[in-house]
Write a protein that holds these residues in place. Sequence first.
Motif, PDB file in Angstrom:
ATOM      1  N   ALA A   1      -5.628 -32.854 -25.969  1.00 11.91           N
ATOM      2  CA  ALA A   1      -5.996 -32.088 -27.165  1.00 11.91           C
ATOM      3  C   ALA A   1      -6.715 -32.980 -28.167  1.00 11.91           C
ATOM      4  N   HIS A   2      -6.149 -34.146 -28.441  1.00 15.21           N
ATOM      5  CA  HIS A   2      -6.755 -35.045 -29.417  1.00 15.21           C
ATOM      6  C   HIS A   2      -8.110 -35.559 -28.942  1.00 15.21           C
ATOM      7  N   LYS A   3      -8.267 -35.709 -27.647  1.00 14.07           N
ATOM      8  CA  LYS A   3      -9.548 -36.151 -27.100  1.00 14.07           C
ATOM      9  C   LYS A   3     -10.664 -35.170 -27.452  1.00 14.07           C
ATOM     10  N   ARG A   4     -10.298 -33.908 -27.640  1.00 19.92           N
ATOM     11  CA  ARG A   4     -11.267 -32.859 -27.969  1.00 19.92           C
ATOM     12  C   ARG A   4     -11.302 -32.544 -29.465  1.00 19.92           C
ATOM     13  N   GLY A   5     -10.555 -33.302 -30.254  1.00 23.34           N
ATOM     14  CA  GLY A   5     -10.520 -33.043 -31.689  1.00 23.34           C
ATOM     15  C   GLY A   5      -9.642 -31.876 -32.075  1.00 23.34           C
ATOM     16  N   LEU A   6      -8.725 -31.459 -31.196  1.00 22.74           N
ATOM     17  CA  LEU A   6      -7.826 -30.342 -31.462  1.00 22.74           C
ATOM     18  C   LEU A   6      -6.470 -30.855 -31.936  1.00 22.74           C
ATOM     19  N   ALA A   7      -5.907 -30.216 -32.944  1.00 18.78           N
ATOM     20  CA  ALA A   7      -4.539 -30.519 -33.357  1.00 18.78           C
ATOM     21  C   ALA A   7      -3.566 -29.920 -32.357  1.00 18.78           C
ATOM     22  N   PHE A   8      -2.484 -30.642 -32.082  1.00 23.07           N
ATOM     23  CA  PHE A   8      -1.477 -30.189 -31.122  1.00 23.07           C
ATOM     24  C   PHE A   8      -0.178 -29.908 -31.862  1.00 23.07           C
ATOM     25  N   HIS A   9       0.204 -28.615 -31.900  1.00 25.08           N
ATOM     26  CA  HIS A   9       1.460 -28.199 -32.507  1.00 25.08           C
ATOM     27  C   HIS A   9       2.454 -27.889 -31.392  1.00 25.08           C
ATOM     28  N   GLY A  10       3.563 -28.629 -31.363  1.00 23.64           N
ATOM     29  CA  GLY A  10       4.598 -28.364 -30.372  1.00 23.64           C
ATOM     30  C   GLY A  10       5.384 -27.126 -30.750  1.00 23.64           C
ATOM     31  N   TRP A  11       5.420 -26.167 -29.832  1.00 26.49           N
ATOM     32  CA  TRP A  11       6.051 -24.862 -30.073  1.00 26.49           C
ATOM     33  C   TRP A  11       7.413 -24.847 -29.380  1.00 26.49           C
ATOM     34  N   PHE A  12       8.455 -24.619 -30.166  1.00 31.46           N
ATOM     35  CA  PHE A  12       9.832 -24.666 -29.678  1.00 31.46           C
ATOM     36  C   PHE A  12      10.523 -23.331 -29.933  1.00 31.46           C
ATOM     37  N   ASN A  13      11.398 -22.943 -29.023  1.00 35.87           N
ATOM     38  CA  ASN A  13      12.318 -21.843 -29.293  1.00 35.87           C
ATOM     39  C   ASN A  13      13.691 -22.462 -29.490  1.00 35.87           C
ATOM     40  N   PRO A  14      14.305 -22.314 -30.670  1.00 34.63           N
ATOM     41  CA  PRO A  14      15.509 -23.099 -30.955  1.00 34.63           C
ATOM     42  C   PRO A  14      16.744 -22.709 -30.160  1.00 34.63           C
ATOM     43  N   TYR A  15      16.979 -21.396 -29.940  1.00 32.12           N
ATOM     44  CA  TYR A  15      18.283 -20.977 -29.436  1.00 32.12           C
ATOM     45  C   TYR A  15      18.279 -20.325 -28.063  1.00 32.12           C
ATOM     46  N   ARG A  16      17.132 -19.943 -27.541  1.00 28.11           N
ATOM     47  CA  ARG A  16      17.120 -19.286 -26.229  1.00 28.11           C
ATOM     48  C   ARG A  16      17.461 -20.309 -25.135  1.00 28.11           C
ATOM     49  N   VAL A  17      18.431 -19.974 -24.296  1.00 25.86           N
ATOM     50  CA  VAL A  17      18.867 -20.861 -23.222  1.00 25.86           C
ATOM     51  C   VAL A  17      18.274 -20.456 -21.886  1.00 25.86           C
ATOM     52  N   SER A  18      18.217 -19.160 -21.604  1.00 29.42           N
ATOM     53  CA  SER A  18      17.697 -18.726 -20.311  1.00 29.42           C
ATOM     54  C   SER A  18      17.248 -17.278 -20.398  1.00 29.42           C
ATOM     55  N   MET A  19      16.222 -16.948 -19.623  1.00 30.29           N
ATOM     56  CA  MET A  19      15.738 -15.576 -19.548  1.00 30.29           C
ATOM     57  C   MET A  19      16.568 -14.738 -18.585  1.00 30.29           C
ATOM     58  N   GLN A  20      17.591 -15.346 -17.967  1.00 27.70           N
ATOM     59  CA  GLN A  20      18.540 -14.605 -17.128  1.00 27.70           C
ATOM     60  C   GLN A  20      19.949 -14.843 -17.666  1.00 27.70           C
ATOM     61  N   GLY A  21      20.908 -14.077 -17.214  1.00 29.60           N
ATOM     62  CA  GLY A  21      22.209 -14.048 -17.868  1.00 29.60           C
ATOM     63  C   GLY A  21      23.358 -14.750 -17.184  1.00 29.60           C
ATOM     64  N   ASP A  22      23.115 -15.538 -16.137  1.00 25.69           N
ATOM     65  CA  ASP A  22      24.199 -16.162 -15.388  1.00 25.69           C
ATOM     66  C   ASP A  22      24.241 -17.657 -15.679  1.00 25.69           C
ATOM     67  N   PRO A  23      25.244 -18.145 -16.406  1.00 23.24           N
ATOM     68  CA  PRO A  23      25.318 -19.583 -16.691  1.00 23.24           C
ATOM     69  C   PRO A  23      25.374 -20.446 -15.439  1.00 23.24           C
ATOM     70  N   ALA A  24      25.893 -19.898 -14.343  1.00 22.91           N
ATOM     71  CA  ALA A  24      26.000 -20.673 -13.110  1.00 22.91           C
ATOM     72  C   ALA A  24      24.633 -21.020 -12.525  1.00 22.91           C
TER      73      ALA A  24
END
Length: 516
Positions: free
Chosen positions: A132-155
């Motif tokens: 990104a920086h090589k092209r002069g673009l700013a890089f913003h790291g995008w985080f989701n704070p609390y989502r653990v999984s898109m499925q519901g089985d901890p196992a």
Amino acid sequence: MAMDRRVLLRGLAASAAAGPLASLFALPSEAAVPMIAPTAAPLRQMRGMWIASVLNINWPSKPGLSPDQQRAEFRAWLDLAVARRLNSVFVQIRPAADAFWPSPHEPWSEYLTGTQGKDPGYDPLGFAVAEAHKRGLAFHGWFNPYRVSMQGDPAKLHPDHPGRRHPEWIVAYGGRLYYNPGLPEVRAFVQDAMMDAVTRYDLDGLHFDDYFYPVNTPAFDDSAAFAKYGAGFPDLAAWRRDNVDLLVREMQQRVRAAKPEVAWGISPSGIWRNKGTDPLGSDTNGSQSYDNLHADTRGWVKKGRLDYIAPQIYWNIGFAAADYAKLAPWWADVATGTGVQLWIGQAAYKVAATGQPAPWFEPGELSAHLTLNRGLPAIGGDVWYNAADVRADRIGSITKVVADHYPAPVLPPLLPRLASGRPPRRPVLTHARRTSAGTELRFHTTGGETPRLFAIYRVTSGTPDLRTGRDLVAVVPGAKSATWTDPAKVRGATYHVTALDAANRQSSLSSGRRPR
């Protein structure tokens, strides 16, 4: 209908210029100069797009691609951003309590290899930031704070996943898994996990999306945490809101302590509260982030908890329940005088999409949004969701936006809190000469600094205008030395160069040169 919207836009722009919004703060790096007219070309503007990794929406396009394939895909996204005249990318690097870098806290993301915890064979985040920086673009790291999984089985989580080691941290709801925002140890952990990327990589920003609590109901079972920590709060909703407020406040403190030049912000859903619920709310009738996600988005701005906010105003002009023409001015009024930058999340994904209202099938709908924004000086730019839709350019909507609103380069935004810091040394423009390709400029830095960007100004009369983008002709990636050719071949022009640092502070102008 199109004519009606044009009339509406002109009226809004006129009323904004004449009313209380006319006194909004100026661009921070040029704070000493008079306010410019809303129609003047901006010197600074956010032009960004989201690159989503969850469910392989954008990048990588599918799990299990080789490192070379993943790198090629990401380069193509960055090249698209450059071609669309954007200056920033918001890249999802922690989509679900996992990581796109070798994190000591959480496993490798399954969206890289198809298997959570499997090493992809390279450092995707390190690669992505450098490209990104090589092209002069700013890089913003995008985080989701609390989502653990898109499925519901901890196992099904990786055996060493924090959610497996601390099952008490996990809440299952709606077929998905979440960290419990009400646990202080969870709040500290997710901050540690995200700050690892901030401290180890040259990120330009730390970005949250619009997901906090998934729903306003006791069915999201945090009753034990509420019983332990909820004393003194009038109800469950107030306690949950306080938990999210604490996360936002503490993230601000940690980012500023570790890397004050990093921009910290959130892109919430576009409605804080409806006026029918709260007189301070917007003239809308839609889902309220304050109530439904426990996210006091207006409060964060008013308390200065963020560097910027990018509300997702994902509705068309004239939409009855949530009219863009009402929400954009509402957010502009909220941001006025706070020092919090306001960028608008734009719904490129809705253009010509099945089931959308008729305005989304008009090529000029998105362009009309930006036309309205120009009459609201508090709005400092836009972020587009998502990269695939920016590329698809259905019915030519993105092409029209670029032609109407991005005809010339701009500098990236500068946070007000950083405007008074030491700017970089001014570069030296060593020569300007005419060639068959145009006017070739050569320039270099001084004092051993390597700037993030160079800005090039071409002046045809008078002195350089640093209040607007009138004389700005190019923004190029920073280096110790660089060459750039102006293809315009303008006779009698004088050229100047400035340097920008990682915070987007701009140096003074180099000495001017006329081509020989």
